[in-house]
Design an enzyme around this catalytic site. Sequence first.
Site, short mmCIF file in Angstrom:
data_model
loop_
_atom_site.label_atom_id
_atom_site.label_comp_id
_atom_site.label_asym_id
_atom_site.label_seq_id
_atom_site.Cartn_x
_atom_site.Cartn_y
_atom_site.Cartn_z
N SER A 88 0.90 -1.23 0.14
CA SER A 88 0.09 -0.08 -0.08
C SER A 88 0.84 1.39 -0.01
O SER A 88 0.17 2.44 0.19
CB SER A 88 -0.96 0.07 1.10
N THR A 191 -1.82 2.35 4.43
CA THR A 191 -0.98 3.58 4.41
C THR A 191 0.07 3.85 5.94
O THR A 191 -0.45 3.42 6.85
CB THR A 191 -1.96 4.93 4.66
N THR A 209 1.16 6.78 0.75
CA THR A 209 0.22 5.66 0.22
C THR A 209 0.28 5.48 -1.11
O THR A 209 0.68 6.58 -1.88
CB THR A 209 -1.16 5.83 0.87
N ARG A 219 -8.01 8.85 -9.02
CA ARG A 219 -8.53 9.09 -7.95
C ARG A 219 -7.29 9.59 -6.94
O ARG A 219 -6.44 8.77 -6.93
CB ARG A 219 -8.87 7.79 -7.39
N THR A 242 -5.52 6.88 8.53
CA THR A 242 -5.48 5.65 7.25
C THR A 242 -6.67 5.06 7.34
O THR A 242 -7.60 5.34 8.18
CB THR A 242 -4.33 4.66 7.90
N GLY A 243 -6.83 4.50 6.14
CA GLY A 243 -7.97 3.88 5.86
C GLY A 243 -8.88 4.40 4.82
O GLY A 243 -8.14 5.06 3.84
C1 SD4 Z 1 -6.46 6.45 0.63
N1 SD4 Z 1 -6.02 6.60 3.15
O1 SD4 Z 1 -5.89 6.53 -0.26
C2 SD4 Z 1 -5.40 5.93 2.14
C3 SD4 Z 1 -5.56 4.85 2.25
C4 SD4 Z 1 -5.00 4.07 3.32
O2 SD4 Z 1 -4.23 2.43 4.58
O3 SD4 Z 1 -4.88 4.66 4.32
N2 SD4 Z 1 -4.42 2.88 3.38
O4 SD4 Z 1 -7.76 6.44 0.81
#
Ligand code: SD4
Length: 332
Positions: A88, A191, A209, A219, A242-243
């Site tokens: 990631s 991330t 990330t 995106r 993160t997320g």
């Molecule tokens: C995103 N927040 O591109 C990032 C992805 C992520 O752990 O956090 N992955 O949406």
Amino acid sequence: MKRRTFFNLSAAAGLGMILPRSVSNASEINPRGDSDNPTLEKPIVISTWEHGMVANEAAWKQLIEGGSALDAVETGVRVTESDPNNLSVGIGGLPDRDGNVTLDACIMNHKHQCGAVAYLQDIENPISVARKVMEETPHVMLVGAGAKQFALEKGFVETELLTHGTKRLWMKWQEGQNPDRPPINHENHDTIGMLAMDKEGNLSGACTTSGWAYKLPGRVGDSPIIGAGLFVDNEVGAACATGLGEAVIRIAGSSIIVELMRQGHHPEKACEMAVKRIIKTHKDTSNLQVGFIAMNKKGDVGGYSVYSGFNYAVRNKDINMLVNTEFDLDLN
Ligand code: SD4
């Protein structure tokens, strides 16, 4: 059932141990700001997920040698970016729907200076490009072809970011999925966000990330967006996310957490309040994993996530450990 977040200082001190959160013995100390909560002594570094342990180590070396928090966070997250086995971040990150790896990153220091790159291709360490944007341009963010051109002009080397492994995974995904509807799940978020306080007491943060695996081309998530994926206010504290980036952007996640800390909330409580706001703003909470971590000026740290399974790595002179956060929705 809620579980509490515990640090076990005596067990973890200086041993480089990775401890599960649900450590249970008499020397447990609750980092929520209760009476026996230890405020961690600076320097401190915290970062998201288990890969934060090695990243913290690199950052920590800078911090104990008297390096700045800014140098520490850049050095730390570069380790993760350059790890081809991390799916990631940086090289070896999963590509978008069309097989292109596109990277997002941002960095912020104690003077409200910040830099970011988004949709950057073919450059292994976007965080260092983000820092150059911050230090060597009048801008905050460069994206896409312009960001790459800037990186090449600054001497960064063009690198193939898609590995044999990620190419295989992408091809397998294509066979099984409708390419117009990229899935999101808890596994494809990893991330690294890192926050550090140096010996001087100055804060900095970094976030980097490859974003949502198999995302639509073009995106961009929260990670390169100052105030969403990362925010630092040297008077108060710092936070990062993160997320699912879309959810983080909708509530300006990291900046909200810093403001909540400004109002006096402990970092963990501030993260929890942001998570609750995310849950409140989404009717459908399936696949809504978001994790936040935060640190205040005093040296309190905390994290919280929507779903179970999120953790963060903490390093100072007394602690080198992985902490499982509290959460609102249990996956099990
Ligand atoms: C995103 N927040 O591109 C990032 C992805 C992520 O752990 O956090 N992955 O949406």
